[in-house]
Every structure is written in structure tokens, then in C-alpha cells.
Design an enzyme around this catalytic site. Structure first.
Site, mmCIF file in Angstrom:
data_model
loop_
_atom_site.group_PDB
_atom_site.id
_atom_site.type_symbol
_atom_site.label_atom_id
_atom_site.label_comp_id
_atom_site.label_asym_id
_atom_site.label_seq_id
_atom_site.Cartn_x
_atom_site.Cartn_y
_atom_site.Cartn_z
ATOM 1 N N ASP A 109 0.869 -1.165 0.000
ATOM 2 C CA ASP A 109 0.000 0.000 0.000
ATOM 3 C C ASP A 109 0.914 1.225 0.000
ATOM 4 O O ASP A 109 2.066 1.152 0.446
ATOM 5 C CB ASP A 109 -0.887 -0.016 1.244
ATOM 6 C CG ASP A 109 -1.646 1.276 1.422
ATOM 7 O OD1 ASP A 109 -2.400 1.652 0.516
ATOM 8 O OD2 ASP A 109 -1.461 1.921 2.476
ATOM 9 N N ASP A 111 -0.095 5.089 0.680
ATOM 10 C CA ASP A 111 -0.338 6.126 1.680
ATOM 11 C C ASP A 111 -0.354 5.542 3.093
ATOM 12 O O ASP A 111 -1.197 4.717 3.428
ATOM 13 C CB ASP A 111 -1.675 6.820 1.408
ATOM 14 C CG ASP A 111 -1.692 7.489 0.040
ATOM 15 O OD1 ASP A 111 -0.604 7.745 -0.492
ATOM 16 O OD2 ASP A 111 -2.796 7.753 -0.483
#
Length: 328
Positions: A109, A111
Site C-alpha cells: 500500500d 499512503d
């Protein structure tokens, strides 16, 4: 008669004195017996409640991620060395595997996982709201922020506005997202990578693993963020955004992770996902993948009970050891 009276008085005075030692000894014996029983019960309860097995079983029973089954046992594989232990207010690190997991690819991922994004995002979300609040002050809390991490903007914008008491007539959800995305680039140049992120990706590439970004963000947004981290971007085999046509649903659905695995040519069960949110964890598990969770301690969602299905629960990527994985 006087002598008889004196004898009776003497007997009544002597009897308690003669009987006192016996009574005292009986009372003392009873107290000792009760003390031993209490001590035994306390010892037994401490053995049950304090044992690692019991604590792990209680954690496993917690409904942190409903409908998600934990694949591995909660056995410690290898304790972290003191030099790699990083204090976090939420909990200690947990390695919940008994043997190295066999994988071919690692999906990250972006952010909050690779990029220290949420601080700037929180400020920008509030800055956009300020003119529309009756008090002129930002109303977005970290608790509210925690509910949107890992999700697509089209899914959370209306929820935030509703919780902040701003009607769609005052500020449309689409307009809110547009203004937020226009504001965010101001923060990109100063956003650092998360501790240990670049070193881990380098180690994975050197060991022959495939690596990818799998984010709910739009492709344009991902490119703007990673423009300031070209070394990290160059190491990635692919970048999987959340706005590709094949992505029918965002996290906690597994679409983004499954699309990334397909483009890499890797089976889902041979993937390890790095995530910072419960929604990402649920998406990884729904896709039948391993998951290493690294919660952001600023958010209420960092409660380790919400990451019960994780195979690894760490404070930082600096804590992850290459010994925890093996090539298929």
C-alpha cells in the site's frame, strides 16, 4: 458457703484462661488453611490468565476483522533483537508465524505504508473544510480520519461531510474531493518515506522477489507523490492504482491486490501485502494473501485488536526480517 463461692469464682475465672490457647490455636489453623486455599487459587488463575497460550487464544477470539480467517498460528517465529525494537504506544510487535512464509511477490500500500502521508492528508482535509464550517474551525478528528484510510475518495467523502455537519447543498462530496486533491500536492515535496521502506524494497529486489505498489489512489495522484521518490519508483515492477477499469470495488474488497498479482503473474496465495489499515488487511485476507500490518499510532484504528488476522503486526518496516519469508 464462702469457700464454695470462692471456688466457683475461681473456676469461672480459670476456665477462659485455660481454654484460650486451644481456641487461639484452632483459629490460627483455620486462618492458615484459608490463606493456603486463596494462594492456590491465585496461583492457578495467574497461570491460566498470564500464559502466552491463553493470551493468544483470547486475541484470536476477538472479532477484529469479521469474516476474515487467520491462516497461521500465533507462534513466535523469531524474537526481534533489542536494536530493532521500536516503541509504539499501541502494542508490541508480533510475529504470528511458525515458519517462513513462501512467497513470490510483495505488494505495498502507498499512503501511510510506504509514504508518510496521513499527517499532510489530515491537514489538507481540514483546510478544505474550514470555510464551510459555521465556526470556521476544522471538525475532522483523527478518529474520523481513521475510517477513511485505505478507501477510495468516492466512498468516504460524503461520510466525512455528513459527520462534520456540512450538507451536500453547501459542499458536494465530489467538490470536496476535487478541492482536497488540489490541495495535497503542496504537501508532496515534504512527505518522507516511512522508516525502513526503501531498504526493505531494495532487499526484496536483491533477493529476487517481485514488488509492486497496490493503492486505492488514482494513478495521477500516485505518480505525483512518487515523483519525489524516484529511487523507490524505479524498483517497482508495477504500480496498481485504484481507478483502473478492472477495479470494481475498493478496499476492503480484494480487487486491487488481485489485479496486482495478476499483472505480476503470481498466484494470490504467494503474495505478501504490507498495509497500515484494517480495510487493507481485510482486502488482503479476502484475496487469500499473507499480510504484514503496520498501523499508524496516531489513529484509533491502530488498536492491535483490529489487526487480529495479520500474519505480522509491526511498528515499522525496520522490524521486518528477510528471514520471515522464503521463495516458493
Amino acid at each position: 458457703q464462702r469457700q464454695l463461692l470462692r471456688r466457683r469464682r475461681a473456676n469461672t475465672m480459670e476456665t477462659p484462661l485455660l481454654r484460650a490457647p486451644a481456641a487461639r490455636s484452632s483459629s490460627l489453623a483455620l486462618v492458615c488453611l484459608l490463606a493456603l486455599v486463596c494462594a492456590g487459587l491465585c496461583w492457578k488463575s495467574s497461570q491460566i490468565l498470564g500464559s502466552p497460550v491463553a493470551s493468544r487464544q483470547s486475541m484470536r477470539a476477538m472479532p477484529a476483522c469479521p469474516s476474515v480467517q487467520t491462516r497461521n498460528t500465533f507462534k513466535a517465529f523469531k524474537p526481534l533483537s533489542r536494536s530493532r525494537q521500536i516503541a509504539r504506544s499501541s502494542s508490541d510487535s508480533e510475529i504470528r508465524i511458525s515458519t517462513p512464509v513462501k512467497i513470490e511477490a510483495v505488494l505495498f500500500d502507498l499512503d501511510g505504508t510506504l509514504l508518510d502521508f496521513e499527517g499532510g492528508s489530515h491537514d489538507a482535509l481540514n483546510k478544505v473544510l474550514e470555510p464551510y464550517n459555521s465556526t470556521g474551525k476544522a471538525q475532522l478528528t483523527w478518529e474520523m480520519h481513521g475510517t477513511i484510510v485505505g478507501r477510495r475518495a468516492s466512498e468516504w467523502s460524503s461520510e466525512i461531510l455528513e459527520q462534520c455537519g456540512i450538507s451536500p447543498d453547501t459542499l458536494a462530496p465530489e467538490k470536496y474531493v476535487e478541492m482536497y486533491l488540489e490541495k495535497m500536492p503542496e504537501y508532496y515535496p515534504s512527505m518522507p518515506l516511512m522508516p525502513g521502506a526503501l531498504d526493505l524494497v531494495k532487499n526484496l529486489k536483491a533477493a529476487g522477489y517481485k514488488v509492486a505498489v497496490a493503492s486505492s489512489s488514482e494513478r495521477a495522484s500516485i505518480e505525483k507523490k512518487l515523483k519525489f521518490h524516484p529511487e523507490l519508483l524505479e524498483l517497482m515492477d508495477i504500480v496498481q492504482p485504484g481507478d483502473d477499469p478492472e477495479i470494481k470495488a475498493g478496499k476492503p474488497a480484494p480487487d486491487i491486490f488481485l489485479a496486482a498479482a495478476a499483472k505480476l503473474g503470481v498466484k494470490p496465495e504467494n503474495c505478501l501485502v504490507f498495509e497500515d489499515s484494517p480495510f487493507g488487511l481485510q482486502g488482503a485476507k479476502a484475496g487469500n494473501m499473507y499480510c504484514c500490518s503496520i498501523p499508524d499510532s496516531r489513529m484509533p484504528i491502530a488498536d492491535p485488536m483490529r489487526f487480529g488476522a495479520s500474519d505480522f503486526l509491526l511498528n515499522s518496516m525496520e522490524e521486518f526480517s528477510m528471514e520471515y519469508i522464503a521463495k516458493v
